[in-house]
Write a protein that holds these residues in place. Structure first.
Motif: not given
Ligand SMILES: NC(=O)c1ccc[n+]([C@@H]2O[C@H](COP(=O)([O-])OP(=O)(O)OC[C@H]3O[C@@H](n4cnc5c(N)ncnc54)[C@H](OP(=O)(O)O)[C@@H]3O)[C@@H](O)[C@H]2O)c1
Length: 341
Positions: A40, A169, A171, A173, A191, A242, A262, A284-286, A327, A331
């Protein structure tokens, strides 16, 4: 057995594979042979020392793992030897609403996580994996799957089939969130910065896609695609770059689920943007073990196969981290712990 360790802040080069002594099981504890671990964004934050919690000693990293029960300690009733299980992100949050007590520890954050050949967890931190999910697929559920489930089905304002979910994005989540939403009969808008990734999203069933690089005012496109109404839920993973557009893209009475950053945290949201439109922002925290059980049950019933971009062998964990950091994934990125590489 072998385990990775990292001192938070030591960066990806600080990941070390070490011989780790197996310890005796205490009351209620379970030894698990880990098969797969998914990465993650948070694991990159732990490596760079930017995660919410910091510790002074090295930890076994990664929250998300799936494996098989090898041994059970006294008093274990929830699982048996041979069961296929996933670990819950917050080992003390079994169910119900969150509390400081329930989220006091997180796997691979302030306590040892899953990037090891064997781990010991309390039985209360385990959820059984349905037969339809492989270990690799199940390893995507504890953080990415639960977070998306929580945002869409627990913390949103009572969605109905046909309502709209906006995902930012492609990624972990967002793609898993899109798969869950699609399977639940929700309209999905996703997006990305990449047209190739958007094509993959459409192939997976996304109703609408927007390139946020080509259309910087993407919130207006969301409104246009929804006849001016907006999205009933936005999975806000972008942060300061965003969040204001996410609020603009949300429907009246809709929910902006604040998940990540991100593009960094900070910035300002004008409260007036929420007031007359009765929009809600919710952190949201997991989520809990019960949410992990719920999302895996739904994946089983709906036949959802989490999108795995790439699987790395255990010996190449640092390459998996670097790939995630680049990046370029769509998925999830997974480490196969049973394959040394
Ligand atoms: N609060 C919680 O419980 C929790 C849980 C899980 C994750 N998170 C957070 O959620 C975020 C995503 O986590 P993840 O594990 O899914 O990350 P990830 O798999 O690394 O995905 C990141 C994706 O964000 C997109 N992105 C980057 N800059 C962007 C922007 N300006 N606008 C829109 N999309 C953008 C990119 O998509 P594209 O390549 O398609 O552009 C990138 O692939 C992180 O900040 C993480 O810390 C929080």
């Amino acid at each position: 057995m072998q385990a990775y360790q990292i001192l938070p802040g030591a960066n990806i080069d600080g990941l070390q594979c070490v011989d780790y002594p197996a310890r005796q099981l205490g009351h209620g504890e379970v030894r698990i042979r880990v098969h797969a671990v998914s990465l993650n964004y948070r694991d990159l934050m732990v490596a760079s020392g930017n995660y919410l919690v910091t510790v002074d000693d090295p930890v076994i990293p990664c929250s998300d793992g799936a494996g098989e029960v090898l041994e059970v300690g006294h008093g274990v009733t929830r699982v048996q030897v041979g069961d296929r299980v996933a670990g819950s992100f917050f080992p003390h949050w079994a169910d119900g609403a969150t509390s400081a007590e329930k989220i006091r520890h997180s796997l691979g954050g302030d306590i040892d996580g899953m990037l090891a050949e064997e781990v010991v967890l309390h039985q209360d931190a385990l959820a059984r994996i349905p037969a339809s999910l492989t270990f690799v697929e199940a390893s995507t559920m504890p953080c990415a799957g639960v977070t998306a489930w929580n945002a869409i089905f627990v913390s949103s304002n009572g969605l109905k089939p046909g309502d709209t979910v906006l995902l930012l994005g492609t990624g972990g989540v967002s793609v898993l969130g899109m798969q869950l939403a699609r399977a639940a009969g929700l309209r999905t808008i996703i997006t990305s910065s990449s047209d190739d990734k958007l094509q993959r999203a459409r192939d997976l069933g996304a109703h609408h896609t927007i390139n946020y690089r080509e259309i910087p005012e993407w919130h207006e496109e969301v409104l246009a695609l929804t006849q001016g109404k907006g999205a009933n839920v936005v999975l806000e993973v972008g942060g300061k770059g965003t969040v204001n557009r996410s609020v603009s893209a949300a429907a009246m009475g809709g929910t902006v689920a604040i998940i990540g950053g991100v593009s960094g945290f900070g910035g300002e949201v004008n409260p007036a943007a929420l007031l007359a439109t009765a929009k809600r922002m919710v952190g949201i925290f997991v989520g809990s073990r019960a949410m992990l059980e719920d999302v895996m049950r739904f994946a089983d019933v709906a036949g959802i196969k989490p999108v795995i971009d790439r699987v790395f062998p255990f010996g190449q964990a640092a390459d998996a981290y670097r790939y995630m950091e680049s990046g370029s994934h769509f998925g999830k990125v997974v480490i196969d712990v049973t394959h040394r590489g």
